[in-house]
Design a protein around this motif. Structure first.
Motif, PDB file in Angstrom:
ATOM      1  N   GLN A 166      -0.567   4.181   0.074  1.00 60.49           N
ATOM      2  CA  GLN A 166      -1.267   5.057   1.009  1.00 60.49           C
ATOM      3  C   GLN A 166      -0.767   4.861   2.432  1.00 60.49           C
ATOM      4  O   GLN A 166      -0.505   5.825   3.167  1.00 60.49           O
ATOM      5  CB  GLN A 166      -2.776   4.784   0.951  1.00 60.49           C
ATOM      6  CG  GLN A 166      -3.647   5.921   1.460  1.00 60.49           C
ATOM      7  CD  GLN A 166      -3.767   7.053   0.456  1.00 60.49           C
ATOM      8  OE1 GLN A 166      -3.723   6.804  -0.741  1.00 60.49           O
ATOM      9  NE2 GLN A 166      -3.906   8.280   0.938  1.00 60.49           N
ATOM     10  N   SER A 207       0.806  -1.216   0.000  1.00 60.77           N
ATOM     11  CA  SER A 207       0.000   0.000   0.000  1.00 60.77           C
ATOM     12  C   SER A 207       0.841   1.269   0.000  1.00 60.77           C
ATOM     13  O   SER A 207       1.550   1.560   0.971  1.00 60.77           O
ATOM     14  CB  SER A 207      -0.923   0.011   1.225  1.00 60.77           C
ATOM     15  OG  SER A 207      -1.559   1.255   1.365  1.00 60.77           O
ATOM     16  N   GLN A 235       1.197   7.479   4.857  1.00 63.23           N
ATOM     17  CA  GLN A 235       0.716   7.790   6.202  1.00 63.23           C
ATOM     18  C   GLN A 235       1.813   7.579   7.242  1.00 63.23           C
ATOM     19  O   GLN A 235       1.965   8.373   8.183  1.00 63.23           O
ATOM     20  CB  GLN A 235      -0.501   6.925   6.537  1.00 63.23           C
ATOM     21  CG  GLN A 235      -1.752   7.291   5.757  1.00 63.23           C
ATOM     22  CD  GLN A 235      -2.891   6.313   5.992  1.00 63.23           C
ATOM     23  OE1 GLN A 235      -2.728   5.300   6.674  1.00 63.23           O
ATOM     24  NE2 GLN A 235      -4.052   6.609   5.423  1.00 63.23           N
TER      25      GLN A 235
END
Length: 446
Positions: free
Chosen positions: A409, A407, A413
């Protein structure tokens, strides 16, 4: 009483630390006797000069020990009692990128902290898991003592992916700090200090230190650290780390870490989180710690190993037993011979720190015996440390999420949440740069 002889494989046989670990092991056979000693590495060319030199060292100093080195997993991991793992995925060239890429963005460049540690963690996870798979296939009763960095991310990954494996994640930084504290106190050894400590790997605090007679050492230590950090008050340096300018600066900087919370004594790595602006300001973006290691330790160790091989003897070698590895012998001895050693280890919290999630991988004092590792209760941590720990654990968990889920994302993060990174926009630029640099190592992110 005679002790049963052990069989050990050092995974990361081509490391610059391997020869000094071999020297330490063969010189400590009164505590930890060996029947077999083996090196394993997936890089034959790098391991070859180290392996040949170690073969000569063992033959001259401990001829009764069977020694081999190999790149074959079955040969490397069969009939072993302990796997001592210290691998560096991508080697020093990738460490150099871990350090220099963040500095381009005005962010701390360090091999285990912030973006560099995240990048290194993404590379390390699959290779450490692979070593565990080899161990469990060929020597299912063995213990793995893992001191591969970044230990916090690796520990979180092994907790999730190998929850029932016999692996203990360890770090020598607290030992190195305690060596300096023992010098400051005039004690013979860091083992003369009985401590209470809590936190994460490279992210922790001492709350108590006593000598073995129960005398409180903290008042004297705090007075010293307030003025000098963990460095000596004079030029009498016995800790070899302090002979290097960068490490000496780190140990001196401990006085500023202490000033923020004078109720505890800090791990030196907290300077990257408390004072990232200072670290960046004092960094050379064109010449980082990786370059120092390549120019000195890397060069010197391989030159010495080739000299040993060329001369056919190690009688006059400059390689000495690695002090950084002493705690590995202590740990292995405790597991093998039930010595009930008290050691700082990275373990599942399970209530050791009462006001933190039981699933966190924390670094606390433990008792080690044939039964394995038993964490000691450290009680609750104050609000300041609790907030820092929860933020940092969340970063480490997101990195493992990103690896498992491939991921983009989640990794964005993780970088954004890191205390070292100033904003999500900088985190994204960093991530895109790190993806390109690590394309041969990371899974493809989407």
């Amino acid at each position: 009483m005679s002790r049963e002889k052990q069989s050990v494989v050092i995974a990361g046989g081509g490391s610059t630390y391997t020869a000094s670990i071999v020297m330490l092991l063969i010189e400590n056979q009164d505590k930890f006797p060996l029947r077999k000693l083996r090196l394993y590495d997936n890089d034959a060319q790098r391991q070859e000069p180290i392996g040949k030199a170690c073969e000569i060292i063992v033959k001259e100093r401990a001829p009764e020990v069977e020694f081999t080195y190999t790149t074959d997993p079955e040969e490397g991991f069969s009939d072993v009692d302990f796997v001592m793992a210290h691998i560096r995925v991508g080697g020093l060239p990738m460490r150099e990128k871990d350090e220099k890429i963040p500095l381009k963005y005005g962010v701390v460049g360090q091999e285990t902290c912030g973006p560099g540690g995240i990048a290194y963690g993404m590379r390390s996870i699959p290779d450490v898991i692979e070593l565990i798979d080899y161990m469990e296939k060929y020597s299912p009763n063995a213990w793995m003592l893992n001191y591969s960095n970044p230990a916090a991310i690796v520990a979180e990954a092994t907790r999730r992916l190998k929850p029932d494996s016999k692996i203990i994640n360890i770090c020598d930084m607290p030992v190195a700090i305690k060596k300096s504290l023992a010098d400051i106190l005039g004690l013979d050894s860091e083992n003369d200090i009985v401590d209470r400590y809590y936190g994460l790997n490279h992210f922790g605090w001492w709350t108590e230190m006593y000598d073995k007679d129960g005398n409180d050492l903290m008042p004297q230590l705090k007075e010293h650290v307030k003025k000098y950090g963990y460095a000596s008050a004079n030029d009498d340096i016995t800790n070899p780390l302090l002979a290097e300018a960068s490490w000496n600066d780190t140990f001196v900087k401990a006085k500023d870490l202490y000033a923020l919370d004078p109720d505890t004594l800090p791990n030196t790595y907290l300077k990257y989180y408390y004072y990232p602006d200072y670290v960046v300001e004092h960094a050379n973006p064109n010449h980082t710690r990786a370059n120092e290691v390549m120019e000195h330790r890397e060069k010197n160790v391989f030159e010495e190993c080739r000299r040993i091989v060329e001369n056919g003897t190690a009688e006059d070698t400059s390689i000495v037993p690695g002090e950084h590895a002493e705690f590995i012998v202590q740990l292995a001895s405790a597991l093998a011979y039930n010595t009930n050693e008290r050691m700082l280890l990275i373990v599942k919290n399970n209530g050791a720190i009462s006001n933190l999630d039981p699933e966190y991988m924390v670094e606390v004092p433990c008792i080690v015996s044939k039964r394995g590792v038993e964490p000691l209760a450290m009680g609750p941590v104050p609000t300041f440390q609790k907030g820092l720990i929860e933020q940092q654990v969340s970063v480490e968990r997101l990195v493992v999420d990103a690896y498992l889920e491939k991921s983009y994302q989640k990794l964005w993060q993780a970088l954004t949440l890191s205390k070292i990174v100033p904003s999500a926009s900088v985190a994204k630029e960093l991530l895109d740069d790190l993806i390109e640099a690590n394309k041969d190592y990371w899974p493809e992110l989407s």
